[in-house]
Every structure is written in structure tokens, then in C-alpha cells.
Scaffold this motif. Structure first.
Motif, PDB file in Angstrom:
ATOM      1  N   UNK A 217      43.697  49.568  42.965  1.00 54.47           N
ATOM      2  CA  UNK A 217      44.122  50.969  42.981  1.00 54.47           C
ATOM      3  C   UNK A 217      45.172  51.250  41.910  1.00 54.47           C
ATOM      4  N   UNK A 218      46.014  50.249  41.650  1.00 56.67           N
ATOM      5  CA  UNK A 218      47.127  50.493  40.723  1.00 56.67           C
ATOM      6  C   UNK A 218      46.854  49.925  39.336  1.00 56.67           C
ATOM      7  N   UNK A 219      45.587  49.648  39.023  1.00 52.34           N
ATOM      8  CA  UNK A 219      45.284  49.171  37.668  1.00 52.34           C
ATOM      9  C   UNK A 219      45.552  50.299  36.678  1.00 52.34           C
ATOM     10  N   UNK A 220      46.265  49.973  35.590  1.00 50.46           N
ATOM     11  CA  UNK A 220      46.576  50.994  34.586  1.00 50.46           C
ATOM     12  C   UNK A 220      45.280  51.515  33.982  1.00 50.46           C
ATOM     13  N   UNK A 221      45.124  52.845  33.931  1.00 47.82           N
ATOM     14  CA  UNK A 221      43.902  53.409  33.349  1.00 47.82           C
ATOM     15  C   UNK A 221      43.718  52.895  31.923  1.00 47.82           C
ATOM     16  N   UNK A 224      40.966  47.184  29.847  1.00 50.93           N
ATOM     17  CA  UNK A 224      39.595  46.725  29.610  1.00 50.93           C
ATOM     18  C   UNK A 224      39.193  45.682  30.648  1.00 50.93           C
ATOM     19  N   UNK A 225      37.932  45.733  31.050  1.00 51.69           N
ATOM     20  CA  UNK A 225      37.393  44.675  31.920  1.00 51.69           C
ATOM     21  C   UNK A 225      37.193  43.434  31.052  1.00 51.69           C
ATOM     22  N   UNK A 226      37.804  42.314  31.434  1.00 49.51           N
ATOM     23  CA  UNK A 226      37.720  41.121  30.575  1.00 49.51           C
ATOM     24  C   UNK A 226      36.283  40.596  30.496  1.00 49.51           C
ATOM     25  N   UNK A 227      36.021  39.932  29.381  1.00 52.59           N
ATOM     26  CA  UNK A 227      34.671  39.424  29.131  1.00 52.59           C
ATOM     27  C   UNK A 227      34.167  38.477  30.194  1.00 52.59           C
ATOM     28  N   UNK A 228      35.075  37.727  30.822  1.00 56.18           N
ATOM     29  CA  UNK A 228      34.616  36.762  31.830  1.00 56.18           C
ATOM     30  C   UNK A 228      34.161  37.438  33.113  1.00 56.18           C
TER      31      UNK A 228
ATOM     32  N   UNK B 197      52.228  44.425  34.162  1.00 61.13           N
ATOM     33  CA  UNK B 197      51.602  43.414  33.290  1.00 61.13           C
ATOM     34  C   UNK B 197      50.210  43.888  32.874  1.00 61.13           C
ATOM     35  N   UNK B 198      49.769  43.469  31.692  1.00 58.33           N
ATOM     36  CA  UNK B 198      48.567  44.093  31.102  1.00 58.33           C
ATOM     37  C   UNK B 198      47.240  43.495  31.581  1.00 58.33           C
ATOM     38  N   UNK B 199      47.279  42.662  32.589  1.00 62.82           N
ATOM     39  CA  UNK B 199      46.043  41.968  32.976  1.00 62.82           C
ATOM     40  C   UNK B 199      45.167  42.830  33.878  1.00 62.82           C
ATOM     41  N   UNK B 200      43.850  42.703  33.721  1.00 64.32           N
ATOM     42  CA  UNK B 200      42.921  43.380  34.625  1.00 64.32           C
ATOM     43  C   UNK B 200      43.121  42.823  36.026  1.00 64.32           C
ATOM     44  N   UNK B 201      43.096  43.687  37.014  1.00 66.68           N
ATOM     45  CA  UNK B 201      43.293  43.231  38.389  1.00 66.68           C
ATOM     46  C   UNK B 201      42.350  43.998  39.309  1.00 66.68           C
ATOM     47  N   UNK B 202      41.793  43.270  40.261  1.00 70.78           N
ATOM     48  CA  UNK B 202      40.839  43.876  41.178  1.00 70.78           C
ATOM     49  C   UNK B 202      40.013  42.799  41.857  1.00 70.78           C
ATOM     50  N   UNK B 203      38.830  43.186  42.282  1.00 71.56           N
ATOM     51  CA  UNK B 203      37.979  42.264  43.051  1.00 71.56           C
ATOM     52  C   UNK B 203      36.592  42.201  42.408  1.00 71.56           C
TER      53      UNK B 203
END
Lengths: 233, 233
Positions: A217-221, A224-228, B197-203
């Protein structure tokens, strides 16, 4: 562990011992290191068996392999991880007798007879004594491997554990020494007299599927979705 | 099993005992019968823990639930199943102390910190003494449930076990008495100071996928694919 009913160990296989020799379906058993490693590396959740008050306990937990060693981790407050650092009354060295089992289901095998129904699967069973890892470098490598074992590349793409978090984390290791794999592949094995029965027979493939990543929910808009994460691993 | 640190048992929940009270993440634990049943009924492979020569052994095997009882089966020649029918030196009744654990992985939880990485999962851990089932009707019901647990409807659509096959099959039962579920759902639990922090986060959602049925080589041409195989369950 080199004494046992099986052949002498070779560099490419684990020695066969009394407890890695199956009583059933021996044709499915293998001691090949490369096969064992491949099955282990294809997963990240094991089932850890240990004793508590003399009774068996089985808990699911993450694992990772580095070379000939499996690593598991958890809170320093968790019971099994505390046990692994404590000397046993009956042993001169600290450690916890464990069995670590990893299973992948690959297919449902539908024979014409109920009796010959089966699963296609790959599994590894490792027996031994788990010990707490105290070396800081080995602990760090194990924790990175535990993250990367779930999603390769993620360990370098998140904040590493800080001093307080490291102090709260126990890492235990199990040497791959007394280990076997078991694999079933292929179609059903029906009795010859059953082949004219009218039931559908064959295999329904089973695999693990990964869905579309769900951002927190709190991911900064714009993050980028990482390649992995895509395409799905 | 009604003595323990937890509340008194209610019809809707299992009693809490010393060994079903987790040392960690107690907020994830549940003793709700309906939840336990749902987690059990969503799977068919468990990890069976038992003792051999005083050491833990964990093996994957099929299971099925009927009411408040789990059933497992195997060859009468298999070691754990033989054990379940044999009196233990330390006990007055036959049976084998076991732990049966069922785990479903639902998602990879990617926090911004390595420390808060986790899994979403549903698991059930059942402790108790497994006993051989000898009643013919109960054995038959258990064997049908084991086939239908993998593919509902299949038990009625294959040849039932004959006398010889029944004689070669051991069925063991574990009463659901000392049981708990553990469930984690939702997104990552990051530290407040990490949210920038700049990392993608979620499920990343994880599920089991079923492929296209693969007919056996000797399947009679024109045999219809049964409804329980398509669409994939």
C-alpha cells in the motif's frame, strides 16, 4: 557416516547409510550429489523435523544451500533454533538431531486401479545434527542465500540486516552428509489385466505458479517492478 | 489433551496445549476447527514426522481427512506404517508418536529490509499417536478419501482395490486432537524508518497450477477426459 549397507562413497554421490536406504521403492532412490543439489535448489520451503520432549515435531521453514551445507534461520527466541545451540544431555557436542525434507510435487498419476494411483515428485531427505552458525561472515552469506533462494537477485536489492536484526536472528546449519533423493516420473503402472478397463489413465501435471506482483500500500508511486519479479520466476 | 496453558476447549476449536502454543508469532496461530479443516482439505501431501532409533524422520506422503481423523496409507512393508501397528516398549498401547504437518505457500512477501522478508502461508501441525486401522469399512472409506482428496470424483471412477491389494496396504489414523493452524496473509511489515527506501515492496502470489492432462501411452483412443480433470481443479 561412511559405514552402511551401500557402496563406498564416490565424489559424485553421498554414501548410503542404514537410514538413507529406503524400505520401499528403492528404484526411486538416488544418492547423486548433482540430483540432490538440483532438487534442493528448486525450492525454498523445507519441513524441519526435530524432537521436543521426546516426540517428533515437523515445522515448515525456509532453507538455502551453499555447497554441501543447508542453512535455516529464525528468531533467536524460537524453540528449535535455541535447541540447536544447546548441548544435549546425551551428547558431548551442542547440536540438534534433525531431518530436513524438501518435496516438489510434479504430477498426479491416475492409474486404472485405485491401488496404482501415485504422485510424480522429487524429494530430498537429509539427516544429521544441526548446529548454530556463529561466524559473522558465514551468517551473512547464509542470510543472503536465504533471500536469494526465494528470489534470485533480491538480496542485493533490499536493506541488509542491521546489528540489532542480526542479533535477533539465529542461523543453523546442517551438513549434507547423510542424504538421499527420491524421484518418480512417468505414467501409471497398471496391472496388465487392467488395461482394458474403461477409465481415463495418465498424468495431470502439477507445478508452482507465480502471479502478478501486488505492490504494498505504501510503495512509492513509480517504483519499477524489479526484473526478478517479471516475467514470473 | 484438555489440560494446557490455553483456554478450555470449545466445540468450535481445539484445546491449546503446551506443544500447540507457538513460541513465536502467536498472533498467527489458530485453533479454529473450521480453519484447520479448510487448510487440511486444500491439500493432499503432508510431511509425516516420526522417530526411528531415537532420531527424527520426515517423509512426504498422502493424507485425507474424514471428520476429526487424518488417514495416511502405504505399503504394509514400509517402516513407519509397520511401526504404527507395533506396541512401543514405553507404551501400553500400540501406536506411533507422530507429527503431521501440511503447508500451503500463498505468497512471497518482499519487504524493504531483508529481515522482514516473509512468506504468506497456511499450515496445520497435528501431534498425536498414529494407529493402524483394521476395520474393513473404515479402511475402505479412508482409501476412497485418499484418492478423492487428490481428485474429487476419482475414487468412483477407477477399479477399487482387490483383496490382494487391500492386504498389501496399511492404513494409519491420527485423531485431530492436539492441532493448530498458522496463517500469514497480507503485505510486508516494514520498519517505519525504511519506508523511504527505494526498493520495490509487496507480495508475489504463489499457487499450485495444474497442466493439461497427459494420457498414458496405452489409453484406449477415444476415452473421454473425465470432468474432474478439466477445467483444472
Amino acid at each position: 557416516m561412511s559405514t552402511g549397507p551401500g557402496p563406498a562413497p564416490s565424489p559424485g554421490s553421498y554414501a548410503v547409510t542404514g537410514r538413507t536406504l529406503p524400505t520401499r521403492n528403492q528404484e526411486r532412490a538416488s544418492y547423486d550429489r548433482a540430483l540432490v543439489h538440483a532438487i534442493l535448489d528448486a525450492g525454498y520451503v523445507c519441513h524441519l523435523g526435530f524432537l521436543r520432549d521426546g516426540a517428533p515435531v515437523v515445522l515448515p521453514t525456509l532453507y538455502a544451500r551453499i555447497g554441501e551445507r543447508l542453512y535455516l534461520h529464525g528468531s533467536t527466541g524460537s524453540r528449535p533454533l535455541r535447541e540447536a545451540g544447546r548441548p544435549e544431555p546425551s551428547r558431548s557436542e551442542p547440536g540438534m538431531p534433525v531431518c530436513v525434507t524438501v518435496t516438489h510435487v510434479d504430477g498426479l498419476v491416475l492409474a486404472r486401479s485405485a491401488f496404482h494411483h501415485s504422485l510424480n515428485y522429487r524429494s530430498v531427505v537429509a539427516h544429521g545434527t544441526a548446529r548454530q552458525v556463529t561466524d559473522p561472515q558465514e551468517r551473512e552469506a547464509a542470510l543472503d542465500a536465504l533471500v536469494d533462494g526465494v528470489l534470485p537477485g533480491r538480496a542485493a536489492d533490499c536493506r541488509p540486516a542491521n546489528t540489532k536484526e542480526l542479533a535477533a536472528t539465529a542461523v543453523i546449519a546442517l551438513d549434507l552428509d547423510e542424504v538421499s533423493a527420491k524421484v518418480r516420473t512417468g505414467g501409471p503402472d497398471d496391472e496388465p489385466e487392467d488395461t482394458s478397463l474403461p477409465y481415463w489413465t495418465g498424468v495431470l501435471p502439477v507445478s508452482t505458479a507465480y502471479g502478478t506482483p501486488v505492490p504494498a500500500d505504501d510503495l512509492a508511486p513509480g517504483t519499477a517492478v524489479p526484473g526478478y519479479l517479471e516475467p514470473a520466476p
